[in-house]
Design an enzyme around this catalytic site. Structure first.
Site, PDB file in Angstrom:
ATOM      1  N   HIS A 184       0.863  -1.182   0.000  1.00 24.82           N
ATOM      2  CA  HIS A 184       0.000   0.000   0.000  1.00 24.82           C
ATOM      3  C   HIS A 184       0.899   1.231   0.000  1.00 24.82           C
ATOM      4  O   HIS A 184       2.101   1.154   0.240  1.00 24.82           O
ATOM      5  CB  HIS A 184      -0.949   0.018   1.204  1.00 24.82           C
ATOM      6  CG  HIS A 184      -0.262   0.045   2.539  1.00 24.82           C
ATOM      7  ND1 HIS A 184       0.475   1.120   3.001  1.00 24.82           N
ATOM      8  CD2 HIS A 184      -0.195  -0.891   3.518  1.00 24.82           C
ATOM      9  CE1 HIS A 184       0.949   0.859   4.196  1.00 24.82           C
ATOM     10  NE2 HIS A 184       0.574  -0.367   4.532  1.00 24.82           N
ATOM     11  N   ASP A 307      -1.783 -19.532  12.650  1.00 26.37           N
ATOM     12  CA  ASP A 307      -0.585 -20.093  13.284  1.00 26.37           C
ATOM     13  C   ASP A 307      -0.528 -19.685  14.752  1.00 26.37           C
ATOM     14  O   ASP A 307      -0.482 -18.488  15.076  1.00 26.37           O
ATOM     15  CB  ASP A 307       0.660 -19.599  12.538  1.00 26.37           C
ATOM     16  CG  ASP A 307       1.888 -20.422  12.863  1.00 26.37           C
ATOM     17  OD1 ASP A 307       2.298 -20.435  14.043  1.00 26.37           O
ATOM     18  OD2 ASP A 307       2.451 -21.036  11.943  1.00 26.37           O
ATOM     19  N   SER A 322       3.058  -4.828   7.183  1.00 33.97           N
ATOM     20  CA  SER A 322       2.643  -4.520   5.805  1.00 33.97           C
ATOM     21  C   SER A 322       3.726  -4.949   4.828  1.00 33.97           C
ATOM     22  O   SER A 322       4.890  -4.568   4.973  1.00 33.97           O
ATOM     23  CB  SER A 322       2.410  -3.018   5.645  1.00 33.97           C
ATOM     24  OG  SER A 322       1.124  -2.649   6.021  1.00 33.97           O
TER      25      SER A 322
END
Length: 360
Positions: A184, A307, A322
């Site tokens: 992003h 997980d 990110s």
């Protein structure tokens, strides 16, 4: 319906680097912080009907990132107390929050220091401002005023000219030396605007701690940077991620194919994440949904962390993750981009195919 969403980019907590980069940033009532950059749209990477396979190295390594602006971003307007009373010179001349000041009296400006020096030099004289607003150039004329408190000249605008933080490298192309990260864009925290970048770099980083995420409170990675040298340059800040050129092949590993949208499926997958030191590990996730192309160009996947090791350590997806690559069936399918604030075990991802198209 999902509630408020956040980008796990990790920019808010890198204040130690901002402090190292900034000096005397409030002399004129100006705030130091973030760079400003351009939006670049993705273009098709292959002709209709043409199949194309590209291999890259999935990385998952956390790095420090710093950006410097093209122009200075106006993030707020303020009053100035003068001997004649309260004045609002920036607002009075027509300047708005979100404007990018690119020139003063025909001199290009890219830093707060430049703006500060010019304002003090003019001592209240007329200033012709060249401003970018919504992609268009606007000409304004204003005058700084003398502050009653310290006799300095102030314009009554809060500005940003740089930013820094931690993010994750998604993949590296050893054929070209280029890399893609975040998945992003980097946006100003006050205005929400994408930052038009003039220059930038990436630095080696080490994750020193984790603030676990919880419902309504996204967690974050804490880290330190090596400020002595850059390991690559940042050249593009876009809605599809940040991109640049690495130096001296910093990321080794096995190359994998970049999956096309049609190859991405709901079901089991893994992500590569760096949540401690410089160690990158693989964690289990589930791709719960692949969104139609027409719905969003950047939020293509819904990812659920399953997980137990990652859930125990971070609570799920946190700021700083990110760009963490998503792998499925031996292919790179995407990157983690957002966390759902009401459920940190889930978040959005962007297709790797989209990032590759942008990089190319």
């Amino acid at each position: 319906m999902e509630k408020e969403r956040g980008k796990p980019g990790g920019w808010a907590f890198a204040l130690q680097l901002l402090a190292a980069l900034a000096a005397a940033c409030l002399v004129l009532g100006l705030a130091f912080g973030l760079a400003v950059g351009r939006t670049v749209r993705a273009a098709p990477c292959a002709a209709a009907g043409e199949t194309r396979t590209k291999t890259v190295i999935p990385v998952g390594q956390a790095v420090g990132m710093k950006l410097f602006s093209r122009g200075v971003l106006v993030v707020g307007l303020s009053e100035v107390e003068t001997a004649e009373g309260t004045r609002t010179p920036a607002k009075s001349c027509g300047l708005r929050t979100g404007d990018i000041i690119t020139g003063i009296n025909e001199e290009q400006v890219d830093s707060i220091d430049q703006v500060s020096a010019l304002i003090q030099e003019l001592q209240g004289g007329e200033m012709d401002l060249e401003v970018t607003r919504n992609g268009k150039t606007v000409q304004l004329t204003g005058e700084a005023v003398q502050c009653a408190t310290d006799s300095s000249y102030r314009f009554g605008a809060w500005l940003r000219d740089s930013m820094a933080g931690i993010g994750t490298i998604t993949f590296y192309d050893p054929d070209t030396g280029r890399f893609a990260a975040l998945g992003h864009g980097i946006n100003d925290v006050d205005t929400g605007l994408l930052m038009p970048i003039q220059s930038g770099g990436i630095m080696s980083a080490s994750v020193t701690g984790v603030e676990k995420g919880a419902s309504g409170a996204p967690g974050q990675l804490h880290g330190t940077f090596d400020l002595t040298r850059d390991v690559g340059s940042l050249t593009v800040n876009s809605d599809y991620g940040v991109f640049g050129l690495a130096g001296n092949s910093p990321w080794a590993g096995e190359e994998v194919e970049v999956a096309s949208r049609s190859q991405v499926q709901t079901g089991a997958a893994t992500i590569l994440a760096n949540i401690s030191g410089e160690q990158v590990e693989e964690y289990a996730v589930t791709i719960e949904r692949v969104y139609p192309a027409a719905l969003s160009e950047t939020r293509n996947l819904m990812v659920h962390v399953t997980d137990e090791r990652l859930l125990e350590a971070t609570g799920g997806i946190v700021q700083g993750m990110s760009g963490s690559p998503i792998l499925q069936n031996g292919r790179l399918v995407g990157a983690v981009t957002h966390v759902l604030l009401d459920d940190p075990t889930r978040g959005y991802g962007i297709l790797a195919e989209t990032m590759l198209t942008m990089m190319e």
